[in-house]
Scaffold this active site. Structure first.
Site, PDB file in Angstrom:
ATOM      1  N   SER A   1       0.865  -1.180   0.000  1.00 35.50           N
ATOM      2  CA  SER A   1       0.000   0.000   0.000  1.00 35.50           C
ATOM      3  C   SER A   1       0.898   1.225   0.000  1.00 35.50           C
ATOM      4  O   SER A   1       1.689   1.422   0.925  1.00 35.50           O
ATOM      5  CB  SER A   1      -0.913   0.009   1.224  1.00 35.50           C
ATOM      6  OG  SER A   1      -1.634   1.226   1.300  1.00 35.50           O
ATOM      7  N   ARG A   2       0.783   2.040  -1.050  1.00 40.61           N
ATOM      8  CA  ARG A   2       1.678   3.191  -1.165  1.00 40.61           C
ATOM      9  C   ARG A   2       1.244   4.350  -0.274  1.00 40.61           C
ATOM     10  O   ARG A   2       1.949   5.344  -0.189  1.00 40.61           O
ATOM     11  CB  ARG A   2       1.769   3.633  -2.631  1.00 40.61           C
ATOM     12  CG  ARG A   2       2.399   2.575  -3.518  1.00 40.61           C
ATOM     13  CD  ARG A   2       2.715   3.080  -4.906  1.00 40.61           C
ATOM     14  NE  ARG A   2       3.276   2.000  -5.715  1.00 40.61           N
ATOM     15  CZ  ARG A   2       2.611   1.297  -6.599  1.00 40.61           C
ATOM     16  NH1 ARG A   2       1.339   1.562  -6.809  1.00 40.61           N
ATOM     17  NH2 ARG A   2       3.184   0.330  -7.272  1.00 40.61           N
ATOM     18  N   VAL A   3       0.080   4.236   0.343  1.00 44.17           N
ATOM     19  CA  VAL A   3      -0.321   5.218   1.357  1.00 44.17           C
ATOM     20  C   VAL A   3       0.198   4.786   2.716  1.00 44.17           C
ATOM     21  O   VAL A   3       0.692   5.580   3.492  1.00 44.17           O
ATOM     22  CB  VAL A   3      -1.853   5.374   1.374  1.00 44.17           C
ATOM     23  CG1 VAL A   3      -2.289   6.290   2.509  1.00 44.17           C
ATOM     24  CG2 VAL A   3      -2.341   5.931   0.043  1.00 44.17           C
TER      25      VAL A   3
END
Length: 540
Positions: free
Chosen positions: A381-383
């Protein structure tokens, strides 16, 4: 002046009366002439030159615009795609086999749109906005175009609010935020749709609306999804948009755009929305079919050159709006099917580069019964922690690293090599981490339940429990989670998180719940030691 009007004039009529009467008469004549001219307004009418496989070639519409809606007979609609000098390529949105060459067509002067609003909640519709659930017509006056520009950057806000899926492995290791675009990919029959449906089911009571868009799916599969949503009372906050596999490719093409416009209407009203595209592989194939029929130049794997733009302009519409624009959010969960675990194929790599992370489902895990079959090593998850509650970061900060080390050691030990005591403890602990992350379908876990289980994993409370007893031990923790004090529950949900004292309180609760499942360390490790001693010994 008519004779009847002349007879009604008084004998003492003045010139002013006659002038007013004449003015009134001429006004009526002018209005009648205007209405007559409106009826004679010119219209562009063309005819079909060729019709086959959901695409028609039309002539006689010189002023038609790109993506303009075209009317055919019997209420059939089409979208103008190719605008050539002498003819127009039209994608048909219905039973195209009813049309024939020579039939008249007419411009509409507008683009394709769909009804939006609260009247759609709980309904099953097709991409044209027509009901499919035999629940009567849809009462809604507001319509939005299916193709809309994405919100400007300055209208957006950072993704910081978590979207709880109710799935432990995702909420703990691959967190999703409201307004994020998280790709779900894997081979067929690995649980991709089940993962998305579980997320929708978990939104009950959380003031989050959902849109499920089925693209090119079998009717039986869609019926099963709808039955599951109704069984868990999720249809009351969900809109289902369906383009079945037997539908014309034009309907499969417009389905995700229509579903996104429905979701955007809720977002612009300040609501939080989740949209599931199931799946965009079928969408890309439908667009490839239309492009080849329209004789557009093919590229890699026969896909047209704008295949990337096909999905990028769709997923860019998912965002979190700032407070000046209502503060709503649209979270996108696109699904992609891979072949032979190849995530480097054309369409998957396109989607991976567009989205903010991916959840990869491994067929190997699925065959072993590790469900959900999430491959933590390939998922990201890039968040990340920015959209995760602080309590999760307290109890699961090192869990992904621990799990990765375990998988590496487990792979190494499968070759029959001897492992030292420390490595064996890592393997034993990792096996219990894997067991604790297993979860049945449509059984979402609350935040408190997840925190209590993850804390027990972190503190090693499961390490002295046999693997066979893990399900019962976890169930005991779920019962204990109801006894968590309200102040700790509130802090778990808050931005502040839980303190060290509150963490210790949860540890004590977990120890008490698991006490009856604990056995001596010798009983757990002895079978493993026997296995090690026999490793590499050839049978007699």
């Amino acid at each position: 002046m008519t004779s009847a009007e002349r007879d009604t004039l008084p004998n003492t009529a003045t010139s002013d009366d006659l002038e007013n009467m004449l003015e009134h008469t001429f006004t009526n004549i002018g209005q009648a002439t205007k209405d007559f001219k409106m009826q004679l307004r010119p219209r562009e009418v063309g005819s079909i030159i060729h019709n086959a496989n959901g695409v028609a070639t039309v002539s006689g519409l010189p002023n038609v615009g790109s993506e303009e809606l075209i009317h055919f007979r019997d209420g059939l609609l089409g979208i103008a795609f190719n605008i050539d000098e002498d003819e127009v390529g039209v994608v048909l949105l219905g039973d195209y086999w009813k049309l024939k060459a020579g039939d008249q067509v007419q411009r509409s002067g507008r683009v394709m749109d769909v009804p939006v609003g609260d009247a759609l909640l709980g309904r099953v519709i097709n991409p044209l906005g027509e009901p499919l659930d035999n629940a009567g017509p849809i009462n809604g006056d507001i319509r939005l175009p299916i193709e809309r520009p994405a919100p400007p950057i300055m209208d957006r806000a950072p993704v910081t609010t978590p979207l709880q899926t109710g799935i432990k492995v995702i909420d703990a290791l691959i967190p999703i935020g409201r307004g994020q675009r998280e790709l779900i990919l894997g081979d067929r029959q690995t649980g991709k749709t089940a993962l998305a449906i579980d997320t929708i089911v978990n939104q009950r009571g959380k003031n989050v609306l959902c849109v499920y868009c089925a693209i090119g799916q079998r009717g039986a599969s869609v019926a099963k999804v709808i039955a599951t949503l109704r069984q868990h009372d999720a249809m009351e906050y969900t809109v289902v948009v369906v383009a079945e596999g037997s539908s014309p490719p034009g309907l499969s093409y417009i389905a995700p755009y229509a579903a996104t416009s429905i979701a955007e209407a809720f977002m612009e009203a300040g609501r939080d929305v989740v949209i599931v595209y199931d799946d965009l592989t079928q969408h890309a194939r439908a667009y490839r079919e239309l492009s080849l029929l329209l004789k557009r130049p093919p590229g890699r794997e026969a896909f047209p050159g704008d295949i990337f733009y096909l999905h990028s302009r769709l997923l860019e519409r998912a965002t979190h709006l700032n407070d000046d624009h209502g503060g709503g959010s649209l979270t996108a969960l696109p699904i992609i099917e891979t072949e032979a675990q190849d995530i480097s194929a054309y369409i998957p790599t396109n989607l991976i580069s567009i989205t903010d992370g991916q959840i990869y489902l491994s067929p190997s895990f699925f065959e072993l019964g590790i469900l959900p079959a999430v491959d933590v090593g390939r998922s990201v998850s890039r968040v990340g922690g920015k959209a995760q509650r602080k309590a999760y970061r307290t109890v699961a900060s090192n869990l992904k690293l621990t799990y990765a080390q375990f998988e590496e050691l487990e792979t190494f030990s499968r070759f029959g090599a001897r492992v030292d005591t420390a490595s064996q403890k890592v393997i034993d602990h990792g096996q219990r981490v894997r067991m604790s992350l297993k979860q049945a379908e449509c059984t979402p876990f609350s935040v408190e339940e997840q925190i209590l289980i993850l804390l027990a994993v972190k503190e090693g409370l499961f390490d002295t429990i046999p693997l066979a007893s893990m399900p019962k031990a976890e169930n005991s923790l779920l019962i204990t989670a109801k006894d968590i004090p309200k102040t700790i529950r509130d802090n778990i949900e808050s931005v502040k998180g839980i303190s060290d004292e509150e963490t210790q309180t949860l540890v004590d609760l977990a120890k008490a719940a698991l006490a009856r499942f604990i056995v001596s360390e010798t009983d757990i490790t002895e079978p493993q030691k026997n296995t090690e001693d026999n490793a590499g010994t050839a049978p007699e």
